[in-house]
Scaffold this active site. Structure first.
Site, PDB file in Angstrom:
ATOM      1  N   HIS A   1     -73.929 -78.859  15.761  1.00  0.00           N
ATOM      2  CA  HIS A   1     -73.513 -77.341  15.752  1.00  0.00           C
ATOM      3  C   HIS A   1     -74.689 -76.513  15.718  1.00  0.00           C
ATOM      4  CE1 HIS A   1     -69.194 -78.527  14.745  1.00  0.00           C
ATOM      5  NE2 HIS A   1     -69.648 -79.731  14.108  1.00  0.00           N
TER       6      HIS A   1
ATOM      7  N   LYS B   1     -69.966 -78.547  22.258  1.00  0.00           N
ATOM      8  CA  LYS B   1     -69.872 -77.599  21.146  1.00  0.00           C
ATOM      9  C   LYS B   1     -70.260 -76.344  21.900  1.00  0.00           C
ATOM     10  CE  LYS B   1     -68.550 -80.765  17.714  1.00  0.00           C
ATOM     11  NZ  LYS B   1     -69.307 -81.825  17.048  1.00  0.00           N
TER      12      LYS B   1
ATOM     13  N   SER C   1     -70.597 -79.867   9.469  1.00  0.00           N
ATOM     14  CA  SER C   1     -69.520 -79.494  10.344  1.00  0.00           C
ATOM     15  C   SER C   1     -68.231 -79.042   9.707  1.00  0.00           C
ATOM     16  CB  SER C   1     -69.022 -80.799  11.122  1.00  0.00           C
ATOM     17  OG  SER C   1     -68.589 -81.795  10.321  1.00  0.00           O
TER      18      SER C   1
HETATM   19  C1  LIG Z   1     -68.844 -83.187  16.817  1.00  0.00           C
HETATM   20  C2  LIG Z   1     -69.889 -84.023  16.144  1.00  0.00           C
HETATM   21  C3  LIG Z   1     -70.256 -85.337  16.626  1.00  0.00           C
HETATM   22  C4  LIG Z   1     -69.565 -86.151  17.716  1.00  0.00           C
HETATM   23  O1  LIG Z   1     -69.876 -85.512  18.969  1.00  0.00           O
HETATM   24  P1  LIG Z   1     -68.818 -85.936  20.052  1.00  0.00           P
HETATM   25  O2  LIG Z   1     -69.630 -85.435  21.173  1.00  0.00           O
HETATM   26  O3  LIG Z   1     -67.637 -84.885  19.885  1.00  0.00           O
HETATM   27  O4  LIG Z   1     -68.430 -87.178  19.965  1.00  0.00           O
HETATM   28  C5  LIG Z   1     -71.572 -85.569  15.982  1.00  0.00           C
HETATM   29  N1  LIG Z   1     -72.008 -85.187  14.956  1.00  0.00           N
HETATM   30  C6  LIG Z   1     -71.544 -84.119  14.459  1.00  0.00           C
HETATM   31  C7  LIG Z   1     -72.005 -83.412  13.300  1.00  0.00           C
HETATM   32  C8  LIG Z   1     -70.384 -83.362  15.152  1.00  0.00           C
HETATM   33  O5  LIG Z   1     -69.976 -82.344  14.546  1.00  0.00           O
END
Ligand SMILES: *Cc1c(COP(=O)(O)O)cnc(C)c1O
Length: 393
Positions: free
Chosen positions: A210, A242, A182
């Site tokens: 992602h 996302k 990320s």
């Molecule tokens: C954003 C993210 C999460 C968390 O997801 P949310 O739905 O925002 O709680 C978990 N793992 C990764 C790699 C992320 O980038």
């Protein structure tokens, strides 16, 4: 004896962080539109959003949310097992399972909760969880909550992972990795990780927050992109907040896995179900993400345009082929200053500083979207080159 006051201790930690210039600031956006954000009364091009396909503002998705709310109301009203599970959830779970080529899928309210729920349902004291050093905080926290032994290997280092998987065969082993990292944007060596997991009879879990919607011919994510089968990566977690432009998360896998999670994933059992209207909106978003190949191609075109222009200006990019394009700066002060200068020029790109990234590795985390136009990307590169002027080779 004076008992420590936990709130005062928090204040001390905050003061310490402030003195290091690392205080995080909460800002509220007055408005947003595809690829744009309004902050402090100014509309800026948003290079910080994870809305990679521009679906958060897609009129079809917005309308689906409205329709869903009309049919189901706003809130689910209860946990999944107590009447909160609606037809819209069920249909979305089927669609997600089909898309990712797995028997079943299960919704969670957030990705953070999905990771906590899965790992703590699967592992216990005496088991081992092996993770990449750069995995998302929620995976690290998940292993801590599970009470298992947590081992972390050097980023993307398959040999390191392999060594940490070398334990007696009475120890349950979970190898967990982000699909796309990320803060760095690179893709995990999934083929090799699946091999070492297989060789050690470890279970591979991929957090594709992602990758989903972005990678793979049908947008099914980093595993589709790498050609790693569900057999070789039995647990897939991905988020809906996302590239899908919504909110929430899901875990996809075998019937055995999902049935077990329904019983034992505490962050699924003891929480209110995702609003069903969101499930309706996400369903449309999944269909677009899967079928609208042009949109995905536009995103990848934007990534190519960005990298070519940045390299032509000698910018210090990291090796990423995904929408996450970090620009390594180094010191937190320099990263913060650069971010402020870009904001003056009309671009929102927050600085990412320790402890989110290692000491001395502060960066601008630039994220690209299919919603961006080439002129916006060129504008950002020009602004960066101008600000960095003197420090460029
Ligand atoms: C954003 C993210 C999460 C968390 O997801 P949310 O739905 O925002 O709680 C978990 N793992 C990764 C790699 C992320 O980038």
């Amino acid at each position: 004896m004076t008992r420590p006051d936990p709130i005062a201790r928090l204040a001390t930690a905050q003061a310490q962080r402030a003195s290091e210039g690392l205080l995080r600031r909460l800002r509220s956006a007055e408005d947003s539109a595809a690829g744009m954000i309004t902050l402090g009364g100014r509309q800026l091009v948003n290079f910080a959003s994870n809305d990679y396909l521009g679906l958060a503002h897609d009129p079809r998705v917005v309308e689906a949310l409205r329709d869903g709310a009309t049919r189901y109301g706003v809130g689910a009203g209860a946990a999944h097992l107590l009447g909160g599970h609606h037809a819209a959830h069920e249909e979305l779970e089927h669609e997600l399972a089909r898309w990712t080529g797995r028997e079943r899928a299960l919704l969670f309210s957030t990705g953070y909760m999905a990771n906590l729920g899965v790992v703590s349902a699967l592992l216990r004291n005496g088991d081992r969880c092996v993770q990449d050093k750069l995995n998302h905080a929620s995976l690290i926290d998940a292993a801590r909550l599970a009470g298992c032994e947590l081992r972390r290997y050097r980023h993307a280092h398959v040999d390191g992972a392999s060594r940490q998987l070398d334990v007696p065969d009475n120890v349950a082993l979970l190898l967990a990795t982000d699909g796309v990292f990320s803060m760095d944007g690179d893709i995990a060596p999934l083929v090799q990780l699946a091999e070492v997991a297989n060789a050690s009879d470890a279970t591979l879990m991929v957090d594709d927050a992602h990758g989903i919607g972005v990678l793979g011919a049908s947008g099914a994510g980093s595993l589709e992109h790498a050609g790693v089968s569900a057999n070789n990566a039995p647990i897939l977690m991905a988020t809906l907040g996302k590239a899908l432009g919504n909110f929430g998360a899901f875990v996809a896998g075998s019937t055995e896995l999902i049935d077990g999670l329904v019983q034992f994933a505490r962050s699924h059992v003891y929480t209110t179900a995702l609003p069903p209207a969101l499930a309706v909106a996400t369903h449309i978003a999944v269909n677009i993400a899967r079928d609208d190949h042009e949109r995905r191609a536009k995103l990848h075109h934007n990534i190519t345009v960005f990298r070519a222009a940045a390299q032509a200006r000698g910018l210090n990019l990291m090796p990423s082929t995904t929408p996450i394009q970090p620009l390594l700066v180094g010191s937190s002060e320099a990263a913060t200053l650069l971010s402020q200068q870009l904001e003056q020029a009309g671009y929102f790109v927050p600085a990412i500083r320790p402890p989110t990234v290692p000491e001395g590795a502060a960066r601008l985390r630039i994220t690209l979207s299919a919603a961006h136009g080439e002129e916006q990307i060129d504008g950002l590169i020009n602004a960066l080159a101008l600000e960095l002027g003197g420090s460029l080779a």
